[in-house]
Design a protein around this motif. Structure first.
Motif, short mmCIF file in Angstrom:
data_model
loop_
_atom_site.label_atom_id
_atom_site.label_comp_id
_atom_site.label_asym_id
_atom_site.label_seq_id
_atom_site.Cartn_x
_atom_site.Cartn_y
_atom_site.Cartn_z
N MET A 156 0.85 -1.19 0.00
CA MET A 156 0.00 0.00 0.00
C MET A 156 0.88 1.24 0.00
SD MET A 156 -3.44 -0.81 2.14
CE MET A 156 -2.84 -0.85 3.78
N ASN A 157 0.45 2.22 -0.74
CA ASN A 157 1.20 3.46 -0.87
C ASN A 157 0.56 4.51 0.03
OD1 ASN A 157 2.16 5.99 -1.76
ND2 ASN A 157 2.65 5.13 -3.76
N ASN A 158 1.21 4.77 1.18
CA ASN A 158 0.66 5.72 2.17
C ASN A 158 0.40 7.10 1.59
OD1 ASN A 158 1.33 3.52 3.75
ND2 ASN A 158 2.31 4.71 5.36
N ILE A 159 1.30 7.56 0.73
CA ILE A 159 1.16 8.90 0.15
C ILE A 159 -0.07 8.97 -0.75
CG2 ILE A 159 2.24 10.67 -1.31
CD1 ILE A 159 3.67 10.32 1.37
N LYS A 160 -0.24 7.97 -1.62
CA LYS A 160 -1.40 7.95 -2.52
C LYS A 160 -2.71 7.88 -1.73
CE LYS A 160 -1.51 5.43 -6.26
NZ LYS A 160 -1.32 4.31 -7.21
N ILE A 161 -2.72 7.03 -0.72
CA ILE A 161 -3.93 6.88 0.10
C ILE A 161 -4.22 8.19 0.83
CG2 ILE A 161 -4.93 5.68 2.09
CD1 ILE A 161 -3.35 3.16 1.09
N GLY A 162 -3.17 8.79 1.39
CA GLY A 162 -3.33 10.07 2.09
C GLY A 162 -3.84 11.17 1.18
N ASN A 163 -3.28 11.23 -0.04
CA ASN A 163 -3.72 12.24 -1.01
C ASN A 163 -5.19 12.04 -1.39
OD1 ASN A 163 -1.30 13.64 -1.15
ND2 ASN A 163 -0.53 12.42 -2.85
N LEU A 164 -5.61 10.79 -1.53
CA LEU A 164 -7.00 10.51 -1.86
C LEU A 164 -7.92 10.94 -0.71
CD1 LEU A 164 -9.14 9.38 -3.74
CD2 LEU A 164 -8.76 7.13 -2.69
N ILE A 165 -7.55 10.61 0.51
CA ILE A 165 -8.36 11.01 1.67
C ILE A 165 -8.50 12.53 1.71
CG2 ILE A 165 -8.45 11.08 4.20
CD1 ILE A 165 -7.16 8.25 4.15
N LYS A 166 -7.39 13.23 1.52
CA LYS A 166 -7.41 14.69 1.54
C LYS A 166 -8.29 15.25 0.41
CE LYS A 166 -4.39 18.73 1.60
NZ LYS A 166 -3.00 19.20 1.60
N ASP A 201 -12.30 -0.22 -1.47
CA ASP A 201 -11.15 -0.61 -2.30
C ASP A 201 -10.41 0.60 -2.86
OD1 ASP A 201 -13.48 -0.30 -3.86
OD2 ASP A 201 -12.68 -1.52 -5.48
N TYR A 202 -11.11 1.73 -3.05
CA TYR A 202 -10.42 2.95 -3.49
C TYR A 202 -9.51 3.47 -2.37
CZ TYR A 202 -13.94 3.10 -7.24
OH TYR A 202 -14.74 2.81 -8.31
N LEU A 203 -9.99 3.37 -1.13
CA LEU A 203 -9.17 3.81 0.00
C LEU A 203 -7.95 2.92 0.17
CD1 LEU A 203 -11.93 4.65 2.65
CD2 LEU A 203 -10.52 6.26 1.35
N LEU A 204 -8.07 1.65 -0.14
CA LEU A 204 -6.94 0.73 0.00
C LEU A 204 -5.88 0.93 -1.07
CD1 LEU A 204 -8.86 -2.55 0.93
CD2 LEU A 204 -7.46 -1.13 2.44
N THR A 205 -6.30 1.38 -2.26
CA THR A 205 -5.33 1.57 -3.35
C THR A 205 -4.90 3.03 -3.50
OG1 THR A 205 -7.08 1.92 -4.99
CG2 THR A 205 -6.29 -0.35 -4.68
#
Length: 194
Positions: free
Chosen positions: A1-11, A62-66
């Protein structure tokens, strides 16, 4: 899992909903600092909170996971978009659910379009014994005949190839509401919704 990508999506999803980190945190019973950690990629939401987070952000787990929202760019695949192509030389029929570049007998094929001038009432549909009996009053000569009758439903295409001196008729097992097509090389494509 890519923490940065997930964080950017949440933001991105939080900003899209016009909410603060504190508002999201309050809804999930976590601190705004926790939300900040997620958004900066310094941490990830616990698996037990993913369902609630997906509801708050109106997204899929699944979007949050990727960290990516997949969009379905497939414009084809929908039977309602069925297109017919017929070769003028050999009468080969091609069916597609999207526009294509097709050729046959060394010639490009053009999509058949329903002619507004054709009387759709010429296609007669009777429902008999859980089947559609589709028929037309047509001479069926070698010079001018119905070369196919098709039945298109939301998930299927049925096609009966017809020949000169036969009958302009076909039977299709009932598969729900649909659209019936009939094609004559000299007259064009008929259509009737049922």
């Amino acid at each position: 899992m890519n923490n940065i990508k997930i964080g950017n999506l949440i933001k991105t999803l939080r900003i899209k909903k016009d909410m603060t980190q504190k508002e999201i945190g309050d809804m999930l019973n976590v601190s705004d600092k926790t939300i900040s950690k997620w958004e900066t990629g310094n941490g990830l939401p616990d698996i037990s909170i993913l369902s609630s987070l997906s509801e708050v952000l109106d997204t899929q787990i699944d979007y949050l996971l990727t960290g990516e929202i997949s969009t379905n760019d497939n414009k084809g695949g929908n039977m309602k978009n069925t297109k017919f192509y017929v070769c003028d030389k050999c009468d080969n029929i091609i069916i597609s659910t999207n526009e294509i570049n097709a050729s046959c007998c060394s010639s490009p094929l053009k999509e058949l379009n329903v002619s507004d001038s054709l009387d759709k009432e010429l296609i007669k549909v009777d429902f008999i014994d859980n089947e559609f009996y589709v028929h037309m009053d047509h001479a069926m000569t070698k010079e001018n005949y119905i070369s196919f009758i098709a039945y298109v439903t939301y998930d299927k295409v049925y096609l009966n190839k017809l020949y000169p001196e036969g009958n302009a008729e076909a039977r299709f097992r009932y598969s729900g509401r649909g659209i019936f097509y009939a094609y004559s090389k000299t007259e064009g494509l008929y259509m009737k919704k049922y």
